[in-house]
Design a protein around this motif. Structure first.
Motif, PDB file in Angstrom:
ATOM      1  N   LEU A 128      58.526  56.717  -8.184  1.00 53.71           N
ATOM      2  CA  LEU A 128      57.729  56.313  -9.338  1.00 53.71           C
ATOM      3  C   LEU A 128      56.324  55.923  -8.871  1.00 53.71           C
ATOM      4  O   LEU A 128      56.175  55.173  -7.901  1.00 53.71           O
ATOM      5  CB  LEU A 128      58.401  55.138 -10.056  1.00 53.71           C
ATOM      6  CG  LEU A 128      59.861  55.381 -10.478  1.00 53.71           C
ATOM      7  CD1 LEU A 128      60.418  54.162 -11.188  1.00 53.71           C
ATOM      8  CD2 LEU A 128      59.971  56.617 -11.374  1.00 53.71           C
ATOM      9  N   ALA A 129      55.336  56.440  -9.562  1.00 57.43           N
ATOM     10  CA  ALA A 129      53.944  56.191  -9.181  1.00 57.43           C
ATOM     11  C   ALA A 129      53.605  54.708  -9.309  1.00 57.43           C
ATOM     12  O   ALA A 129      53.979  54.050 -10.288  1.00 57.43           O
ATOM     13  CB  ALA A 129      53.014  57.018 -10.051  1.00 57.43           C
ATOM     14  N   THR A 130      52.923  54.181  -8.297  1.00 61.92           N
ATOM     15  CA  THR A 130      52.544  52.769  -8.321  1.00 61.92           C
ATOM     16  C   THR A 130      51.224  52.589  -9.064  1.00 61.92           C
ATOM     17  O   THR A 130      50.335  53.440  -8.984  1.00 61.92           O
ATOM     18  CB  THR A 130      52.410  52.223  -6.890  1.00 61.92           C
ATOM     19  OG1 THR A 130      51.491  53.046  -6.158  1.00 61.92           O
ATOM     20  CG2 THR A 130      53.750  52.251  -6.172  1.00 61.92           C
ATOM     21  N   PRO A 131      51.076  51.482  -9.801  1.00 59.74           N
ATOM     22  CA  PRO A 131      49.844  51.252 -10.572  1.00 59.74           C
ATOM     23  C   PRO A 131      48.625  51.056  -9.670  1.00 59.74           C
ATOM     24  O   PRO A 131      48.739  50.605  -8.527  1.00 59.74           O
ATOM     25  CB  PRO A 131      50.156  49.958 -11.342  1.00 59.74           C
ATOM     26  CG  PRO A 131      51.636  49.796 -11.273  1.00 59.74           C
ATOM     27  CD  PRO A 131      52.059  50.413  -9.984  1.00 59.74           C
ATOM     28  N   SER A 132      47.463  51.391 -10.202  1.00 61.55           N
ATOM     29  CA  SER A 132      46.204  51.168  -9.484  1.00 61.55           C
ATOM     30  C   SER A 132      45.635  49.807  -9.867  1.00 61.55           C
ATOM     31  O   SER A 132      45.758  49.370 -11.016  1.00 61.55           O
ATOM     32  CB  SER A 132      45.192  52.268  -9.830  1.00 61.55           C
ATOM     33  OG  SER A 132      45.681  53.535  -9.441  1.00 61.55           O
ATOM     34  N   VAL A 133      45.030  49.139  -8.905  1.00 58.75           N
ATOM     35  CA  VAL A 133      44.399  47.831  -9.150  1.00 58.75           C
ATOM     36  C   VAL A 133      43.014  47.825  -8.506  1.00 58.75           C
ATOM     37  O   VAL A 133      42.680  48.705  -7.706  1.00 58.75           O
ATOM     38  CB  VAL A 133      45.243  46.673  -8.565  1.00 58.75           C
ATOM     39  CG1 VAL A 133      46.621  46.624  -9.209  1.00 58.75           C
ATOM     40  CG2 VAL A 133      45.366  46.808  -7.055  1.00 58.75           C
ATOM     41  N   VAL A 134      42.229  46.820  -8.856  1.00 60.06           N
ATOM     42  CA  VAL A 134      40.915  46.656  -8.241  1.00 60.06           C
ATOM     43  C   VAL A 134      41.103  46.248  -6.784  1.00 60.06           C
ATOM     44  O   VAL A 134      41.843  45.316  -6.483  1.00 60.06           O
ATOM     45  CB  VAL A 134      40.097  45.573  -8.986  1.00 60.06           C
ATOM     46  CG1 VAL A 134      38.754  45.342  -8.285  1.00 60.06           C
ATOM     47  CG2 VAL A 134      39.886  45.982 -10.432  1.00 60.06           C
ATOM     48  N   GLU A 135      40.454  46.961  -5.876  1.00 60.52           N
ATOM     49  CA  GLU A 135      40.581  46.640  -4.456  1.00 60.52           C
ATOM     50  C   GLU A 135      39.488  45.666  -4.031  1.00 60.52           C
ATOM     51  O   GLU A 135      38.340  45.787  -4.453  1.00 60.52           O
ATOM     52  CB  GLU A 135      40.514  47.917  -3.614  1.00 60.52           C
ATOM     53  CG  GLU A 135      41.692  48.846  -3.871  1.00 60.52           C
ATOM     54  CD  GLU A 135      41.688  50.057  -2.955  1.00 60.52           C
ATOM     55  OE1 GLU A 135      40.748  50.176  -2.127  1.00 60.52           O
ATOM     56  OE2 GLU A 135      42.609  50.884  -3.057  1.00 60.52           O
ATOM     57  N   ASP A 136      39.873  44.716  -3.186  1.00 60.13           N
ATOM     58  CA  ASP A 136      38.960  43.694  -2.681  1.00 60.13           C
ATOM     59  C   ASP A 136      38.202  42.995  -3.806  1.00 60.13           C
ATOM     60  O   ASP A 136      36.962  42.982  -3.843  1.00 60.13           O
ATOM     61  CB  ASP A 136      37.972  44.318  -1.692  1.00 60.13           C
ATOM     62  CG  ASP A 136      37.301  43.259  -0.817  1.00 60.13           C
ATOM     63  OD1 ASP A 136      37.714  42.077  -0.879  1.00 60.13           O
ATOM     64  OD2 ASP A 136      36.364  43.597  -0.086  1.00 60.13           O
ATOM     65  N   PRO A 137      38.934  42.417  -4.758  1.00 64.27           N
ATOM     66  CA  PRO A 137      38.277  41.778  -5.911  1.00 64.27           C
ATOM     67  C   PRO A 137      37.409  40.574  -5.526  1.00 64.27           C
ATOM     68  O   PRO A 137      36.507  40.209  -6.282  1.00 64.27           O
ATOM     69  CB  PRO A 137      39.457  41.344  -6.782  1.00 64.27           C
ATOM     70  CG  PRO A 137      40.590  41.189  -5.823  1.00 64.27           C
ATOM     71  CD  PRO A 137      40.391  42.246  -4.797  1.00 64.27           C
ATOM     72  N   LEU A 138      37.675  39.961  -4.381  1.00 67.76           N
ATOM     73  CA  LEU A 138      36.919  38.772  -3.969  1.00 67.76           C
ATOM     74  C   LEU A 138      35.832  39.082  -2.956  1.00 67.76           C
ATOM     75  O   LEU A 138      35.087  38.176  -2.563  1.00 67.76           O
ATOM     76  CB  LEU A 138      37.884  37.730  -3.368  1.00 67.76           C
ATOM     77  CG  LEU A 138      39.060  37.293  -4.249  1.00 67.76           C
ATOM     78  CD1 LEU A 138      39.929  36.272  -3.518  1.00 67.76           C
ATOM     79  CD2 LEU A 138      38.570  36.735  -5.578  1.00 67.76           C
ATOM     80  N   GLY A 139      35.730  40.345  -2.532  1.00 69.45           N
ATOM     81  CA  GLY A 139      34.786  40.672  -1.468  1.00 69.45           C
ATOM     82  C   GLY A 139      35.067  39.826  -0.238  1.00 69.45           C
ATOM     83  O   GLY A 139      34.158  39.215   0.342  1.00 69.45           O
TER      84      GLY A 139
END
Length: 305
Positions: free
Chosen positions: A91-102
């Protein structure tokens, strides 16, 4: 006229011999294998005994050494060994924002993610699949410790929630193989929030009357232990797996006492009621199938009615 080379014609100096490997000397006609002919990882060292183990034999034994040490394995090997005939739907995993905190570090968080993806072949620390475990349908989550210590971050949290919803949608049990060092520090509070979010997702599974079974592998620690790893209807563990919240050294320094031998190991936790049973890796599919079949019996009777 070219000058002949007589450097080896001096008295007392033998003519150069053809260099041959040891194998050709004791077994004429058998060629020596060049270094490039032999894979570099053909032999694996046993963490317990130091013995060098032949990799194909270790793979056939599901990465359990002759001494009984259960080595850490990745998502694909785990899924292949869990589902019937290694057949399942990823099952495909959801995408999320990467490195949200920098997140500031000597190496960027983005680079660490790229390296982990290249090393494991997975998008993040969790993988999800649907299939049958000795005939019993289930959605299975696998945490891979090789992916940044299996740390719980936004991507893993979203993946867990997706898997829970998928189990409810398909009306099948949810199973997870945990392996983590805790929450992912590069995501700070956003990672800690996943502890609450995964707990709420489990409420949906349990409200639907579906089983949730946890199989703890080495190691299962930190915020993962403090959330979904301890919320199962049944808790299994592989032999000698480290399971706990804080590390042994931290606890001893805090309470200023020496902890018992085997503290935080799966066998110790069975004796003290924290988990239900220690199961060898090869026996896990049969054990899971039996548990899932038993836990779904009441639901089947209600559906029939």
């Amino acid at each position: 006229m070219a000058m002949a080379d007589h450097r080896n014609d001096k008295p007392g100096r033998p003519a150069p011999r053809e260099r041959r490997g040891w194998l050709s000397r004791i077994a004429p006609g058998v060629r020596n294998f060049a270094k490039r002919d032999t894979p570099e990882n053909l032999w694996v060292k046993c963490p317990d005994t130091g013995e060098m183990l032949y990799r194909p034999d270790l793979e056939a034994a599901l990465w359990v050494t002759p001494s009984g040490h259960h080595m850490r394995i990745g998502a694909k090997i785990r899924l292949d060994g869990t589902f019937d005939e290694a057949r399942y739907e990823r099952l495909a995993t959801p995408s999320v924002v990467e490195d949200p905190l920098g997140f500031p570090d000597d190496r960027s968080y983005g680079d660490r993610l790229k390296a982990a993806r290249k090393a494991t072949g997975e998008q993040d620390a969790m993988a999800v699949a649907f299939g049958r475990i000795v005939g019993q349908p289930a959605v299975v989550i696998v945490q891979d410790f090789a992916f940044m210590g299996g740390s719980l971050g936004m991507a893993a949290g979203e993946t867990f929630i997706m898997a829970a919803k998928e189990a409810v949608k398909r009306q099948v049990p949810l199973v997870i193989f945990t392996a983590a060092g805790g929450a992912r520090m590069q995501e700070g509070t956003l990672a800690l929030m996943q502890m609450a979010r995964t707990t709420l997702a489990l409420n949906e599974v349990k409200s639907a009357g579906l089983p949730y079974v946890v199989v703890m592998t080495d190691p299962t620690t930190g915020g993962v232990t403090a959330s979904y790893a301890m919320l199962g209807d049944v808790h299994l563990a592989e032999p000698n797996a480290t399971i706990g919240f804080s590390g042994r050294r931290v606890i001893e320094q805090t309470i200023r006492e020496t902890l018992p031998q085997g503290f935080q190991r799966s066998e110790f936790l069975v004796e003290h009621g924290m988990i239900d049973q220690v199961v060898k890796r090869a026996d896990i599919p049969e054990k899971l199938s039996s548990i899932l079949k038993t836990l779904m019996m009441g639901r089947e009777r209600l559906s029939a009615a």
